[in-house]
Design an enzyme around this catalytic site. Structure first.
Site, PDB file in Angstrom:
ATOM      1  N   GLY A  92      35.355 -58.484  -5.238  1.00 27.42           N
ATOM      2  CA  GLY A  92      36.163 -59.119  -4.192  1.00 27.42           C
ATOM      3  C   GLY A  92      35.873 -58.661  -2.782  1.00 27.42           C
TER       4      GLY A  92
ATOM      5  N   HIS B  45      26.384 -67.839  -1.732  1.00 24.43           N
ATOM      6  CA  HIS B  45      25.316 -67.593  -2.709  1.00 24.43           C
ATOM      7  C   HIS B  45      24.322 -66.604  -2.102  1.00 24.43           C
ATOM      8  CE1 HIS B  45      22.590 -68.294  -5.996  1.00 24.43           C
ATOM      9  NE2 HIS B  45      21.609 -68.400  -5.111  1.00 24.43           N
TER      10      HIS B  45
ATOM     11  N   GLU C 187      26.689 -61.080   4.238  1.00 21.59           N
ATOM     12  CA  GLU C 187      27.686 -61.972   3.628  1.00 21.59           C
ATOM     13  C   GLU C 187      29.035 -61.786   4.308  1.00 21.59           C
ATOM     14  OE1 GLU C 187      27.882 -62.113  -0.682  1.00 21.59           O
ATOM     15  OE2 GLU C 187      25.805 -61.464  -0.874  1.00 21.59           O
TER      16      GLU C 187
END
Ligand code: GAR
Length: 214
Positions: A12, A113, A178
């Site tokens: 997470g 992704h 990310e």
């Protein structure tokens, strides 16, 4: 698309990055945007604990309790809508979604992704990037379509591949990007600066500059 539901399966860290940005940048005060729930398909997902600590409603829908993908997804849709969710953010959610789910939330599901799509869809992206010998690797945020990792691209961030890299060091370098890219992409979609129209992503110049990270 002000009410966000995040789907996770594990650690997470991307959920945490989006949540922290939403607090730091005051998404709710400025745009009325907030995370209204976190759902995991795995009861042991570490991200659930963080959500609970932050006072965000959570749910576990264990896919192992369902005989097929569609019956799992029907319950997932009910839960998301029960939380009032309008925008679905997949953050390390490791289940393939069928057209039932994808069409229900068309233009309202984002995925992150860990590769520069359309290169390396699927699993083990860092190993495969090293194996292919690419010099630049990275991460993609895209709208989810019924083609695995094939939906319209919203944003990308690139990292160098170094001669000393192994899959873990490369994964770490990608992960830190990310955590920059996903909060930005989620904010821009939630505030409708970035939209899906006829399977194409539409955005203004300023958004496009924010969504290409080198
Ligand atoms: C992230 O690297 C994300 O890009 C990847 O899983 C990791 C989840 O980490 N997603 C996929 O591989 C989707 N096919 P997190 O749980 O710490 O956010």
């Amino acid at each position: 698309m002000k009410n966000i539901v995040v789907l996770i399966s594990g650690r997470g860290s991307n959920f945490k990055a989006v949540y922290e940005a939403s607090i730091k940048e005051k998404w709710f005060d400025v745009w009325g945007v907030k995370i209204v729930g976190v759902i995991s398909n795995r009861p042991e997902a570490a991200g659930l604990e963080y959500a609970e600590k932050m006072g965000i409603p959570t749910a576990v829908i264990d896919h192992k309790n369902f005989s097929d993908r569609e019956s799992f997804e029907k319950v997932l849709i009910e839960k998301i809508e029960g939380f009032g969710g309008e925008l679905v953010v997949l953050a390390g959610f490791m289940r393939v979604l069928t057209p039932l789910f994808v069409n229900h939330f068309k233009g309202r599901i984002l995925n992150i992704h860990p590769a520069l799509l359309p290169s390396f869809p699927g699993l083990h992206t860092h190993e495969r990037a090293l194996e292919a010998g690419v010099r630049i690797h990275g991460v993609t945020v895209h709208f989810v379509s019924d083609v695995l990792d094939g939906g319209a691209i919203i944003g990308q961030a690139a990292v160098p591949v170094l001669s000393t890299d192994n899959p873990d060091t490369l994964a770490q370098r990608v992960l830190s990007k990310e955590h920059v890219l996903y909060p930005r992409a989620v904010r821009l979609v939630a505030t409708e600066k970035v939209r899906l129209e006829e399977n194409k992503v539409v955005m203004d110049l300023e958004s496009s500059e924010q969504l290409a990270i080198f």
